[in-house]
Design a protein around this motif. Structure first.
Motif, short mmCIF file in Angstrom:
data_model
loop_
_atom_site.label_atom_id
_atom_site.label_comp_id
_atom_site.label_asym_id
_atom_site.label_seq_id
_atom_site.Cartn_x
_atom_site.Cartn_y
_atom_site.Cartn_z
N SER A 89 0.83 -1.21 0.00
CA SER A 89 0.00 0.00 0.00
C SER A 89 0.87 1.27 0.00
O SER A 89 0.57 2.25 -0.68
CB SER A 89 -0.93 0.00 1.21
N GLN A 102 0.98 4.05 -2.94
CA GLN A 102 0.74 5.46 -2.72
C GLN A 102 1.85 6.31 -3.34
O GLN A 102 1.60 7.35 -3.96
CB GLN A 102 0.63 5.76 -1.22
N ASN A 130 1.35 8.95 -6.41
CA ASN A 130 1.78 10.34 -6.31
C ASN A 130 2.67 10.74 -7.48
O ASN A 130 2.57 11.84 -8.03
CB ASN A 130 2.54 10.56 -4.99
#
Length: 304
Positions: free
Chosen positions: A22, A26, A30
C-alpha cells in the motif's frame, strides 16, 4: 507449528506485506499524479535541492530574455532613426543635405530656394531624433537627465553560490545627434560658426569667401555622414549581439529545463507498469490475509 488464538503469525506477516504494498502504491500514484519522482525534499533531498536551484536559475534566465527583448526594441528604434537621419536613399537626411550644398556651389543659383529645402531637412532630422523614443529612452536627442552610459543585461550565470550578470555597455554620447548643451553630431558648432542644425546659406553669394564657406559646410556635413554612419554600424553590431544572446539564452533555458526533468521527472511508462504490478500484489495480499484469518475460524470448529 502450534496454533494460537492470541498470536496469528501468518496474519501478521500478510498484514506487513499488505502495508508495504500500500505504501509503494501510494508513492507510485503520487508520481503518476504529479509527474515527478522527486516532488518534495523528502523524496530525494539532494536532487530536490539541485532542481530548486536550477529552477531559480531558469527564472533568472527568463528575466534576462525579457530584458534582451526590451533592449532589442530600444536599439532597433535608435538604429531606425539613425538610418533615417542618414538618408541612405539620397532623397532625405544628411545625404540629401550634402547634395544640396554641393548644388549651392553652382554660380548664379538661387540659394534662398535651396535654403528652404535645407530648412525642411533640418526640421525633419530633428523631429526624427526627438521621436526615437522607446519606453522613455532616447539616445539621439538627450538632455541633462539622460544617463551617459546604459548597461543592457545580456546574460546570467552561477558558479556555486556566486551569480554573474553580464551586460552590454552603451555610451550614449556615441549616438547623440542633439543635446541640451549642443554637443551632438548635428548641433555642435563647426569651424564655420554654425552647426548642421542651424546652417543657413540663403545670404551667400558667388564670392570667393562665400564659396569657401560652402566648402566648409560641405566638409562639415560629410564628416557628420561618416560619424552617423559609424554610429549606425555600431548599433547594428549591438543588434546582432543582442540577437545572438537572445537565441543562446533561450537554448540555455531549454537545456536547464531538460536537466531538471532528468533529475525529478517520473518515467511514466515505468510507473504505470509498477502500478499494475502493485495492484496485483495488493489483491494477493488481501487474499493472503484472508486465508491467514481463516486459521482462527478453523480452531473454533474443534470445540463444536
Amino acid at each position: 507449528m502450534a496454533s494460537s488464538l492470541l498470536t496469528n503469525s501468518a496474519a501478521m506477516t500478510a498484514l506487513q506485506t499488505l502495508r508495504s504494498v500500500s505504501t509503494n502504491m501510494q508513492t507510485t500514484e503520487n508520481r503518476i499524479s504529479t509527474g515527478q519522482r522527486v516532488a518534495t525534499a523528502s523524496d530525494n533531498s539532494a536532487y530536490w535541492s539541485i532542481a530548486t536551484s536550477m529552477r531559480a536559475d531558469n527564472a533568472a534566465l527568463s528575466a534576462v530574455s525579457d530584458s534582451l527583448g526590451l533592449s532589442a526594441a530600444t536599439v532597433d528604434t535608435e538604429y531606425t532613426a539613425l538610418t533615417s537621419v542618414l538618408g541612405s536613399d539620397g532623397n532625405s537626411g544628411l545625404t540629401k543635405l550634402q547634395s544640396l550644398l554641393v548644388e549651392a556651389k553652382t554660380a548664379g543659383i538661387d540659394r534662398k530656394k535651396i535654403q528652404t529645402e535645407i530648412t525642411q531637412i533640418q526640421q525633419d532630422m530633428k523631429n526624427t531624433a526627438n521621436s526615437a523614443t522607446f519606453n522613455g529612452v532616447n539616445w539621439l536627442s538627450t538632455n541633462a537627465t539622460t544617463p551617459t552610459t546604459v548597461n543592457l543585461v545580456s546574460s546570467f550565470s552561477r558558479v556555486g553560490g556566486v551569480p554573474t550578470i553580464n551586460t552590454i555597455s552603451v555610451t550614449v554620447a556615441s549616438y547623440s545627434l542633439y543635446t541640451s548643451t549642443q554637443t551632438g553630431f548635428l548641433d555642435t558648432v563647426g569651424g564655420g560658426g554654425s552647426s548642421i542644425d542651424n546652417l543657413n546659406i540663403g545670404a551667400l553669394t558667388d564670392s570667393a569667401a562665400d564659396q569657401t564657406t560652402l566648402d566648409g559646410l560641405i566638409a562639415q556635413v560629410t564628416g557628420a555622414i561618416n560619424t552617423v554612419s559609424q554610429a549606425a554600424a555600431d548599433l547594428g553590431a549591438i543588434k546582432n549581439r543582442i540577437g545572438n544572446n537572445t537565441d543562446f539564452v533561450k537554448s540555455l533555458m531549454d537545456s536547464v529545463t531538460r536537466g531538471i526533468g532528468q533529475l525529478v521527472d517520473a518515467d511514466m511508462n515505468a510507473e504505470s507498469t509498477r502500478l499494475q504490478a502493485l495492484q496485483v500484489q495488493q489483491q494477493l495480499g488481501v487474499q493472503a490475509l484472508s486465508i491467514a484469518n481463516q486459521n482462527s475460524q478453523s480452531i473454533l470448529s474443534l470445540f463444536k
